[in-house]
Every structure is written in C-alpha cells, then in structure tokens.
Design a protein around this motif. Structure first.
Motif, PDB file in Angstrom:
ATOM      1  N   GLY A 103      88.552  47.583   5.288  1.00 30.52           N
ATOM      2  CA  GLY A 103      88.843  47.119   6.643  1.00 30.52           C
ATOM      3  C   GLY A 103      88.094  47.880   7.716  1.00 30.52           C
ATOM      4  N   ALA A 104      88.381  47.489   8.953  1.00 30.99           N
ATOM      5  CA  ALA A 104      87.709  48.099  10.096  1.00 30.99           C
ATOM      6  C   ALA A 104      88.044  49.576  10.225  1.00 30.99           C
ATOM      7  CB  ALA A 104      88.073  47.355  11.383  1.00 30.99           C
ATOM      8  N   ALA A 145      86.180  51.560   7.633  1.00 31.60           N
ATOM      9  CA  ALA A 145      84.765  51.639   7.984  1.00 31.60           C
ATOM     10  C   ALA A 145      84.536  52.651   9.103  1.00 31.60           C
ATOM     11  CB  ALA A 145      84.254  50.263   8.405  1.00 31.60           C
ATOM     12  N   ARG A 146      85.440  52.691  10.077  1.00 28.94           N
ATOM     13  CA  ARG A 146      85.276  53.648  11.183  1.00 28.94           C
ATOM     14  C   ARG A 146      85.367  55.086  10.677  1.00 28.94           C
ATOM     15  NH1 ARG A 146      89.015  50.357  14.678  1.00 28.94           N
ATOM     16  NH2 ARG A 146      87.672  48.896  15.772  1.00 28.94           N
ATOM     17  N   ARG A 170      88.102  37.754  10.785  1.00 30.26           N
ATOM     18  CA  ARG A 170      87.341  38.969  10.481  1.00 30.26           C
ATOM     19  C   ARG A 170      87.276  39.866  11.706  1.00 30.26           C
ATOM     20  NH1 ARG A 170      84.128  41.190   6.809  1.00 30.26           N
ATOM     21  NH2 ARG A 170      82.265  42.344   7.463  1.00 30.26           N
ATOM     22  N   THR A 171      87.680  41.111  11.521  1.00 31.33           N
ATOM     23  CA  THR A 171      87.618  42.085  12.601  1.00 31.33           C
ATOM     24  C   THR A 171      86.240  42.733  12.607  1.00 31.33           C
ATOM     25  OG1 THR A 171      89.965  42.555  12.301  1.00 31.33           O
ATOM     26  CG2 THR A 171      88.690  44.150  13.572  1.00 31.33           C
ATOM     27  N   GLN A 205      83.437  45.349  12.562  1.00 31.78           N
ATOM     28  CA  GLN A 205      83.485  46.728  12.118  1.00 31.78           C
ATOM     29  C   GLN A 205      82.102  47.347  12.208  1.00 31.78           C
ATOM     30  OE1 GLN A 205      85.060  46.002   8.099  1.00 31.78           O
ATOM     31  NE2 GLN A 205      83.112  46.693   7.263  1.00 31.78           N
ATOM     32  N   ASP A 256      78.658  49.585  11.296  1.00 30.13           N
ATOM     33  CA  ASP A 256      77.740  49.475  10.166  1.00 30.13           C
ATOM     34  C   ASP A 256      77.021  50.805   9.976  1.00 30.13           C
ATOM     35  OD1 ASP A 256      76.195  48.075   8.124  1.00 30.13           O
ATOM     36  OD2 ASP A 256      74.527  48.288   9.530  1.00 30.13           O
ATOM     37  N   ASN A 288      93.447  57.014   7.717  1.00 27.32           N
ATOM     38  CA  ASN A 288      92.712  56.078   8.582  1.00 27.32           C
ATOM     39  C   ASN A 288      93.508  55.725   9.829  1.00 27.32           C
ATOM     40  OD1 ASN A 288      90.389  55.783   6.977  1.00 27.32           O
ATOM     41  ND2 ASN A 288      91.334  54.192   5.731  1.00 27.32           N
ATOM     42  N   GLU A 299      92.461  56.565  13.695  1.00 21.10           N
ATOM     43  CA  GLU A 299      92.382  55.470  14.661  1.00 21.10           C
ATOM     44  C   GLU A 299      93.295  55.718  15.856  1.00 21.10           C
ATOM     45  OE1 GLU A 299      91.400  51.702  16.400  1.00 21.10           O
ATOM     46  OE2 GLU A 299      90.395  53.150  15.095  1.00 21.10           O
TER      47      GLU A 299
END
Length: 473
Positions: A61-62, A65-66, A203-204, A206, A208, A453, A457
């Motif tokens: 998920g986002a 990924a962050r 889709r959120t 995210q 790269d 995560n 966040e």
C-alpha cells in the motif's frame, strides 16, 4: 526568528514527525535516554539479532511505499532484508488449536478444501458473507462483526487470534471500525467485505523509487534491516541532528500550559521552554495528565484510550529445528489465555541468526492471563515469563531443550486498545482542538493504527498539519 516546534516523544512517530518537519527550529524531546520507543534491537553473544518489539514491516500500500521511500532517503537500501513472495515466511501462517498447528488456507484451492481447525471449507463462510445485509450500527466489536458476517468459527478462532496478534487485545472489546477500517468500510461501501476488498476503494497514489519497484516485482510480504529494525530510528536521529534539530534525552515533560500570546510553556523537571506548536507523539493517556485545566474535555477523551502490556521472550536454540516453516503461529484465547503467538524469526530472517547460527523464535505473552497477574499485584519476574515461554515453545513447537540464549522484556502499556466507540473519542478530541484552535497536533499509535507504517504516517501527517503543505524529509 522562526517558529519553534516541540515534538514530545522519541518513538518512531515522534522521530518521523520531527524529520518531516521543515520548519527552521524544531526541538525533539524524549523522557528516556534512548530513542526508538518500542523498536529495539539487541545483538546476542553470537552476533544474532533479537527484536524486543516490532520485527518486520509490511511494504504493501501507500503507507508501506512511503516507509520504503524514507528508508532510501536515509541511505539504508543496502541494509534491507526482504521476505519475497515465494518464501515460506510469506506463504505460511499457522493457528495453534486443539494442541496442534494448522496451516491457514491460501488461494482458491485452499478455500475449497476442508481446513482444520475449521469444521468445513472457508468457502462456505465466504458464501455466507456475500448474502448478509449491511450492518446498521456506527461501530461494532470485531467479534460481533466477524460472527455476523463470517460465522462463529471464523470469529472465535481466526479473528480472535488476529486481534491477539496485532493488538494483544480481546476481539469482544475491540472496535472493527478502528482496528480494521478496511473491513468496516468494505461493508459500508459494497455491502460485503469480500466484494469491497475485491473491488477496492480505488488506487491510492504512492511514491516511486527503485526499492519500491523491487518490493512490488518480488512481492515482498515484509522486510527488516540487517542490524535490526532499530537501525531505522537511529538513522532518523542522525538525520535530525545533521539538520540542527535539538534532541533532548532524559527530559520528561511535567506539564503543558498556555501563555497569554497563545504559545505553549513546556515544563521540564528543572527548566522550561516555549513553543509555537507542540506535536505530541506520547501515549494519549500520558498526554492527558500534562494538559492544562482549560483543556479538561480533551484530557478526558484522551485518558479513555487505554493500553495493554506484552511480555516479549526471545529464545535461541542450538541445533534445533522447527516442525513447520512459516512466519509463525497465533493462539486463540480459548486455547491459551496467556500465549498470544510465536514468531519464527529464523525462517524470515536467517541472516540474523549469528555465528554459529541458532534457531530464533519469539514468544509473545499477554492477554487476560497477564492482565490478571498485573491486577493481582504479584511480582512479574523474568523467571515467570521465561518459564511460560519455554513451556509454550516445548508444547507448541517441540523445542524441549534448554535455549542457548534468552531475553525477557515486559513492555508496560505498549499497545493502545481501540475499543468499541474509539472513533468517538478521536472525534471529540478533534472537535476540541479545532474549536479552541490549540497549537497541538496528535500523533502516534494511540489514534489510528499501531503498526510501524501507521506510526510513521501519523508523524508525517502531523508535520503536514503544522506546515500546511506536504513536507520534505
């Protein structure tokens, strides 16, 4: 002169909040002498790594990924230990029920087959779920939600165990809306959690990076760092000090008071300082005791967010072997009220086994057994937890020999409990902060997620609220 932002708490949420904060002056405060909060990695005499808290981070998920992007920005790419999608630790998870280990079914074929400890294929629970009407209550306990939609077996075995594994909590008390918001929203939006999860919420976007692309291509289920997860808060601390952020260790905050000009006075043991804004990344109940009298309604809402203790027992065995290969197993409360589960550390991260290598497992103890012990006032000795953990490893995994190394840590009030109606406590806190325009932002595990995560966040979002724009770390 720039604004002064004080961040309370040296766990991963506070470190992230300070790291993402681009304001020119920022002061980071931690009551203990070390940073990292519950993330702590210890090296054993043979070089093995033992995690006393979280031991792996999900890349999905986002949010996942962050966190991977943050890892890259901190220069930790070469330290990452991934668990790829084809690895046993990614594919196999177990329940310990009826004195035996049972593999949780995976894939369509697994759902169609009989899969003990469930009395019939889980396909039937899914079919039942598709026919159930949408719930009408604004919140519901996890147990009630699961029983209503998936049946009593899934509720009392799978969801009971999941709540113990993630929150060390009781599924009959925890909130589905706050603990598993994706399940709650799936039912609200699509009338079915299965349909909702299949169709998704869109889709959120995210970030790269090369590391994110690698995680997606190899279908990582989780990852750690070569020297243990504590490398992450250590790298964040180095990043903060290089930017000139003042990090005050061993400085417990004694109280917060509002000055006439709307600034905070942060009282310490022997001194005080002033701040234009405070980001609180300490537990909600601790913050509630620091707030001034005029913030009593906020303090009441925060004090109602409780937490439970967990005893973590790290064991290493020389020459031993597990009966199965996987991430680990969970134990429902009906099977054992004290053992939450056992993680098979060596399966996921054999690189951390040391030399000579030894089998590492971690036994998590808590639940009603530990709560009863705490309430009784009896001495909670290391010997008590070690004996309980070794008995569990012997009974549930056949590890009957004495461990070559053992670490015992009791983490008091470490996991917040999002009990029924938790969302109302958060809404009450938000309304008070908005109505009174308090220069205070809440972050950390007490509010909207206990995973690493989620905590990172929450720190990022706190920085967004202070800056009024997306931060640059």
């Amino acid at each position: 002169m720039g604004r002064t932002v004080v961040v309370l708490g040296g766990g991963i949420s506070g470190l992230a909040g300070a790291s993402f904060n681009a304001l020119p002056i920022s002061i980071k405060m931690e009551s203990s002498e070390r940073l990292g909060g519950w993330i702590r990695s210890v090296r054993g005499p043979n070089g093995a790594i033992f995690e006393l808290g979280p031991r792996g981070i999900r890349p999905a998920g986002a949010l996942g990924a962050r966190t991977l992007l943050l890892v890259s920005e901190l220069g930790l790419d070469s330290e990452v230990l991934p668990v790829r999608g084809d690895h046993p630790a990614a594919q196999n998870r177990f329940l310990y029920v009826g004195g035996a280990l049972h593999a949780l079914p995976t894939g369509l074929r697994g759902l169609l087959r009989p899969s003990p400890p469930f009395s019939k294929p889980l396909f039937w629970a899914g079919l039942r779920e598709l026919t159930k009407p949408r719930g009408k209550e604004p919140d519901e306990t996890v147990h009630s939600f699961a029983q209503r939609r998936l049946g009593p077996e899934v509720a009392s075995l799978a969801m009971d165990s999941l709540c113990r594994g993630v929150f060390a909590g009781n599924s009959r008390e925890l909130s589905i809306r706050s603990c598993f918001p994706s399940l709650f929203q799936a039912e609200q939006t699509h009338r079915s959690i299965l349909l909702g999860l299949l169709l998704g919420a869109g889709r959120t976007p995210q970030p790269d990076s090369a590391l994110i692309r690698q995680a997606l291509a190899e279908r990582w289920s989780q990852w750690s760092l070569r020297g243990g997860l504590e490398m992450l808060p250590q790298a964040l601390e180095t990043h903060l000090t290089s930017r000139g952020v003042s990090v005050l260790r061993g400085q417990p905050v004694c109280g917060l008071s509002l000055q006439a000009e709307g600034r905070w006075k942060v009282s310490l043991r022997d001194s005080s300082l002033e701040a234009d804004h405070v980001i609180s990344a300490i537990p909600a109940s601790v913050l509630s005791e620091l707030l001034p009298a005029e913030a009593a309604p906020l303090a009441r809402a925060l004090s109602a967010i409780t937490a439970v203790s967990v005893a973590v027992v790290n064991l290493q065995y020389q020459g031993a072997h597990l009966p199965v290969q996987g991430f680990g197993h969970l134990v429902p409360s009906s099977e054992d009220p004290g053992v939450l589960g056992i993680v098979y550390d060596s399966v996921a991260f054999p690189e951390q086994d040391g030399s000579p290598p030894g089998l590492r497992v971690t036994v998590m103890l808590g639940g009603s057994w530990l709560q009863t012990l705490e309430a009784s006032g009896c001495v909670l000795s290391q010997e008590l937890f070690q004996q309980r953990a070794q008995e569990a490893a012997a009974t549930q995994l056949g590890l009957k020999e004495m461990p070559s190394h053992c670490l015992v840590h009791l983490h008091k009030n470490c996991i917040p409990q999002y009990t029924l109606g938790h969302w109302q406590k958060l809404e009450s806190a938000r309304q008070f902060l908005t109505a009174h325009r308090l220069p205070l932002t809440l972050a950390g595990a007490s509010y909207e997620g206990v995973a690493v995560n989620d905590c990172i966040e929450s720190g990022r979002q706190a920085a967004v609220s202070v800056l009024g724009t997306e931060p640059n770390s």
